[in-house]
Design an enzyme around this catalytic site. Structure first.
Site, PDB file in Angstrom:
ATOM      1  N   GLU A 135       0.882  -1.163   0.000  1.00  0.00           N
ATOM      2  CA  GLU A 135       0.000   0.000   0.000  1.00  0.00           C
ATOM      3  C   GLU A 135       0.921   1.214   0.000  1.00  0.00           C
ATOM      4  O   GLU A 135       1.328   1.719   1.045  1.00  0.00           O
ATOM      5  CB  GLU A 135      -0.922   0.038   1.214  1.00  0.00           C
ATOM      6  CG  GLU A 135      -1.944   1.165   1.125  1.00  0.00           C
ATOM      7  CD  GLU A 135      -2.606   1.480   2.444  1.00  0.00           C
ATOM      8  OE1 GLU A 135      -2.800   2.687   2.716  1.00  0.00           O
ATOM      9  OE2 GLU A 135      -2.908   0.556   3.199  1.00  0.00           O
ATOM     10  N   CYS A 174      -2.156   8.808   3.918  1.00  0.00           N
ATOM     11  CA  CYS A 174      -1.934   8.332   2.554  1.00  0.00           C
ATOM     12  C   CYS A 174      -3.146   8.598   1.682  1.00  0.00           C
ATOM     13  O   CYS A 174      -3.066   8.558   0.452  1.00  0.00           O
ATOM     14  CB  CYS A 174      -1.569   6.855   2.544  1.00  0.00           C
ATOM     15  SG  CYS A 174      -2.732   5.799   3.418  1.00  0.00           S
TER      16      CYS A 174
END
Length: 605
Positions: free
Chosen positions: A344, A383
């Site tokens: 990720e 993020c």
């Protein structure tokens, strides 16, 4: 010698070029020291940006929030630190776990962690050096490929982890435990209390979701009848065995817990490395889990430089590695670990405001609020943070930008609605703003200055910048590859790009979205079905919010969160995310007969 130079001297011993790349950006707020040295002289404090006699952390963030009240919840029974008391005089202590034991650093080595708000040393991590990796390599390799449990082995452990999760969720529902973790998160990764508490709540709800029988339901199999009597094919979810988890600083509890528990549920035995700046949060979580019945042998936890972790991965060759963080490092790991990774990476996340502008002010105010939260909550260190806002020109009819400006200016260091940037310096952010303003038609919408006019004690190895927005024309963004690269450089802090488009420029918007490399989150703020259809059909972001209330941030426990468009992509939070990230498919075909009475050996074929 400066802090950065000290850390660089340490990492220079690692010759492997990729290992050096892994360690870049990991030296801020870290220093190894000889444990025989005592005290903290004024000279050492000044080197870290905190002069002798300057204000403590509690004073800095305001008496109302930080005053330790008599009626505040007592410390949990498992806790070995008090978040409000972490200081040079009473630093928090972080140990490692290997092969079922809590252990110190290599030869007593300690990594000192700096308070992001003052520059004072307030945590000491037991540091594992490269020469101390052997026990961790052996421990990781001790787990067989078929895991600690699987559908045919030690199946009681599925039930055990359902019970452990239930106990942990119940414990985290205790106001004292909830407050403990929220405050600890605030100390190491400064964010508002609401944001820190929200992280704790999501973690608790995740544990509630996988209590009881829900763990064994994760590995529910299926069967398909065969070609003859006695034949049946069955599909199973199978663990990888030994694995590794590497997580960043921005969500010290939620990200590592959700990935760690998913790994354990499926039967894996992981080694966990959390960014050293925030490792104390997961160290305390591990102590809580041991109190809830989790075997200490099930998880190793290591505190080390990124370069040392890289060497551990290269030597132990885990069956899978979950990495959350820098896309550059993620790509290095994918090569060096021969593709045995789940990633990720960073996200350059976009939000598009469609042509159907709301007519009521409340709805416009709501969109402005969500834009502010998406871009600047947690000081933009998510993020999923809104990196680019693309507005249809119809929004000029509203006060959206004025409202966003007002909301951004309400954020203060006092309540930590804006605070230290832990991976980018002030100079780097302001240099980036300056470069953007050289693009034809670019202009500063708000921010673009050092936080509080430089009147703060955030050390120079971190960033301190006002919430900032820079407008760049969409035509300029698309016209020049150089400008596109500049505009789409992710700044992991309170910063965003704003642009606008008309109906005739929608193809430029779609072209820009296609050229982006990272596809984590996105938001399509529109209730126009045709506009939604166009944007959804021409984009790939793994977590996309769509509709008037769409956002880019938010990784709750009730839906998938993760990137798309990449076969290496990891997910987090849901049954499907756990199955994809922490298990593989195994097909077992049972063929028990009987052999038909009339069967005879046929000729060779």
């Amino acid at each position: 010698m400066s802090l950065v130079k000290r850390a660089a001297t340490l990492t220079s011993r690692v010759s492997h070029a990729r290992a050096q790349a892994l360690s870049r950006g990991c030296v801020s707020g870290r220093r190894l020291h000889d444990t025989s040295r005592k005290g903290d002289s004024p000279t050492r404090r000044e080197k870290h940006g905190m002069a002798a006699g300057q204000q403590s952390w509690s004073t800095l963030v305001g008496a109302k929030l930080e005053k330790i009240k008599a009626d505040e919840p007592a410390l949990p029974s498992f806790a070995t630190c008090n978040p409000d008391m972490l200081s040079p005089q009473k630093p928090g202590k972080v140990k490692n776990i290997v092969a079922g034991k809590w252990v110190e650093g290599t030869g007593g080595a300690i990594s000192e962690v700096l308070d992001p708000l003052t520059g004072q040393v307030f945590i000491e991590c037991a540091e594992v050096l490269e020469e101390g990796l052997d026990p961790y390599v052996a421990s990781l390799q001790s787990c067989p490929k078929y895991g600690l449990h699987n559908p045919f082995l030690n199946v009681k452990r599925y039930l055990d982890y359902g019970q452990i999760s239930a106990k942990a969720a119940q414990m985290m529902a205790d106001p004292a435990v909830e407050h403990f973790f929220a405050r600890l998160i605030q100390r190491v990764s400064p964010k508002s209390y609401a944001q820190a508490k929200g992280e704790v709540v999501v973690t608790r709800k995740f544990l509630e979701n996988f209590s009881g029988d829900q763990v064994r339901f994760l590995v529910k199999s299926f069967g398909v009848p065969g070609d003859h009597a006695g034949q049946m094919s069955n599909g199973y979810r199978w663990p990888y065995g030994g694995g590794a988890i590497v997580t960043p600083f921005n969500f010290p509890l939620e990200i590592p817990v959700l990935q760690l528990m998913g790994a354990l549920y499926m039967g894996n035995r992981p080694v966990l490395k959390v960014d050293h700046k925030v490792a104390i949060v997961m160290e305390q979580y591990m102590r809580m889990m041991h109190a809830c019945g989790m075997p200490i042998e099930d998880v190793d936890m290591i505190n080390c430089e990124g370069a040392v972790m890289h060497q551990l991965l290269l030597r132990s060759r885990p069956r899978t590695t979950l990495f959350t963080g820098s896309s550059r490092v993620a790509n290095l790991l994918a090569v060096d670990l021969q593709g045995k990774v789940k990633l990720e990476g960073a996200g350059y996340d976009w939000k598009v405001l469609g042509p159907d502008v709301p007519t009521d002010q409340q709805a416009i105010d709501y969109v402005a609020h969500v834009c502010d939260q998406d871009a600047y909550a947690c000081s933009g260190q998510k993020c999923s943070a809104q990196s680019m806002l693309l507005m249809h020109k119809n929004w000029h009819q509203t006060d959206l930008l004025a409202s966003m400006t007002k909301l951004a200016q309400q954020r203060t260091l006092k309540d930590l609605t804006v605070g230290p940037i832990l991976s980018v310096t002030t100079e780097q952010v302001l240099d980036h703003v300056e470069a953007l303003l050289k693009v034809p038609g670019a202009k500063l919408l708000f921010g673009g200055k050092e936080l509080n006019g430089g009147e703060h004690t955030i050390p120079a190895c971190f960033g301190a910048v006002e919430p900032t927005a820079v407008f760049v024309p969409i035509a300029e963004i698309i016209r020049s590859p150089k400008v596109f690269a500049l505009v789409t450089t992710e700044i992991f802090g309170p910063f965003q790009i704003v642009t606008e488009f008309g109906d005739e420029e929608l193809p430029l918007v779609l072209e820009g979205l296609e050229r982006l490399e990272e596809h984590l989150t996105a938001a399509i703020v529109s209730n126009d079905p045709r506009f939604q259809q166009t944007l959804l059909a021409h984009s790939v972001n793994g977590t996309t919010y769509c509709g008037l209330r769409a956002r880019t941030t938010g990784a709750p426990q009730n839906h998938w969160f993760g990137p798309a468009g990449d076969p290496r992509a990891a997910g987090i939070g849901t049954k499907e995310a756990i199955q994809l990230t922490w298990s593989c498919h195994r097909e077992i075909i049972h063929d028990v007969g009987p052999v038909p009475a009339e069967w005879k050996t046929p000729p060779p074929s």
